[in-house]
Scaffold this active site. Structure first.
Site, mmCIF file in Angstrom:
data_model
loop_
_atom_site.group_PDB
_atom_site.id
_atom_site.type_symbol
_atom_site.label_atom_id
_atom_site.label_comp_id
_atom_site.label_asym_id
_atom_site.label_seq_id
_atom_site.Cartn_x
_atom_site.Cartn_y
_atom_site.Cartn_z
ATOM 1 N NE ARG A 109 -4.034 -1.826 1.837
ATOM 2 C CZ ARG A 109 -4.241 -2.744 2.729
ATOM 3 N NH1 ARG A 109 -3.494 -2.920 3.797
ATOM 4 N NH2 ARG A 109 -5.257 -3.839 2.925
ATOM 5 C CD GLU A 223 -3.893 15.572 -15.635
ATOM 6 O OE1 GLU A 223 -3.167 15.815 -16.202
ATOM 7 O OE2 GLU A 223 -4.560 14.356 -15.466
ATOM 8 C CG HIS A 234 0.971 15.075 -23.380
ATOM 9 N ND1 HIS A 234 1.561 16.112 -23.564
ATOM 10 C CD2 HIS A 234 1.822 14.280 -22.670
ATOM 11 C CE1 HIS A 234 2.944 16.072 -23.044
ATOM 12 N NE2 HIS A 234 2.933 15.081 -22.517
ATOM 13 C CG HIS A 252 6.275 10.574 -24.097
ATOM 14 N ND1 HIS A 252 4.978 10.374 -24.143
ATOM 15 C CD2 HIS A 252 6.436 11.686 -23.352
ATOM 16 C CE1 HIS A 252 4.595 11.481 -23.584
ATOM 17 N NE2 HIS A 252 5.346 12.346 -23.044
#
Length: 351
Positions: A109, A223, A234, A252
């Site tokens: 976690r 965001e 993007h 990329h």
């Protein structure tokens, strides 16, 4: 989301020791890929503070940024006795920091990690901001989590190990940061000589680029709003990247550069982005990035990739970040299928 510390290193060894000393950990793990193991690890291997660390090495490139590689990292952490108090150091480019960060986010976690980015792309983009993830179902970064590194150590010494294509890949994200910040920074970037690189000047530009991203991430860590500015280029770029995965993968930053051509054209159509700035940016991309080849028969495939983009907020609606001018950010802009086909026409006609 906790704020990560980003250090533009002047004395890397000292900064690394300090970053490790600030963490209380029982075991240290170092993640590399085969390239950074060969080229970058030799620059660190004699550091006393890294003695006794357990090394994990994965395959290089986006093709390995997948569930299988992630499971390998989980298995190694588990089998080597990692606990919730262990620390992971990611030494590599964006693939390593993305996947390593996601492994840290999900193992027990969540465990802390430090990023030492070794490519320009990871320095100004992937390693900073807390986004982690892997590719899944042939879609870029489909699975991931927000889990910022405790510290990001940026040292341009690693860029001397980098080939020119990967330098250009990272530089595309810097160009994006210039477009969403101010005309002065954008102008520095489009006039920088990528064929004869001044590394001292590049380090200064990297510092400014990281500041742009940090400022935006601090305002909007998850965001929901202004961080969407970082998505310029993007929406189309990720579609190009996914399309290329079916044939010959592309870096990329190249996909983002091509995506910016399309999205600045859409900005000129929809939000009044100045055509002279469009053509200056286009010229820089033409000179340095080449082009991805596709035909009008591929438009539907590309459009479908855009519809799957995780930034979309409703089914069938393609979301863009556009610009009214340099630094004039317009988030949550949508476009029709006809407009998207038109920007793809513009791309094929100009690149």
């Amino acid at each position: 989301m906790s704020k990560q510390e980003v250090i533009i290193c002047q004395h890397f060894e000292e900064d690394l020791r300090t970053a490790l000393a600030r963490q209380t950990y029982d075991k240290l793990f170092i993640l590399t890929d085969e390239h950074t193991q060969a080229l970058c690890w030799p620059l660190l291997q004699d550091q006393e503070c890294l003695k006794g660390a357990t090394h994990l090495c994965i395959g290089p490139g986006d093709i390995h940024k997948n569930l299988e590689t992630l499971a390998y990292v989980w298995h190694r952490l588990s089998n080597e006795g990692a606990t919730r108090r262990s620390l992971l150091l990611n030494l590599g480019g964006g693939m390593v920091t993305d996947l390593g960060g996601f492994a840290a986010a999900t193992f027990k976690r969540g465990i802390p990690y430090i990023n030492v980015p070794t490519t320009l792309l990871s320095m100004v983009d992937a390693a900073v901001g807390g986004k982690t993830g892997i590719n899944f179902n042939e879609l870029k970064n489909e699975i991931g989590a927000f889990h910022p590194a405790a510290t990001v150590l940026i040292d341009c010494q690693f860029l001397r190990t980098l080939d020119h294509e990967n330098l250009l890949s990272g530089y595309a994200e810097m160009l994006k940061h210039g477009l969403i910040s101010d005309t002065e920074h954008w102008s520095e970037l489009v006039n920088f000589d990528m064929q004869h690189i001044d590394y001292d000047q590049l380090q200064r530009l990297v510092g400014k680029s990281v500041q742009v991203k940090e400022r935006i991430v601090e305002q909007d860590p998850f965001e929901h709003g202004i961080r969407k500015a970082l998505n310029l280029g993007h929406t189309v770029g990720h579609a190009f990247e996914s399309f290329a995965l079916q044939q010959h993968p592309v870096l990329h930053g190249y996909a983002v550069a091509w995506g910016m051509v399309c999205e600045l054209y859409l900005s000129a159509l929809r939000t009044g982005f100045p055509k002279d700035k469009l053509h200056q940016t286009l010229h820089f991309i033409q000179e340095n990035y080449g082009r991805l080849s596709f035909t009008c028969e591929d438009y539907e495939t590309l459009f479908n990739f855009m519809k799957h983009d995780k930034k979309n907020f409703s089914a069938g609606c393609v979301n863009f970040t556009l610009l009214g001018g340099i630094g004039d950010i317009r988030i949550n802009q949508t476009a029709t299928q006809e407009e998207i086909y038109e920007l793809l026409d513009f791309y094929r006609e100009t690149l």
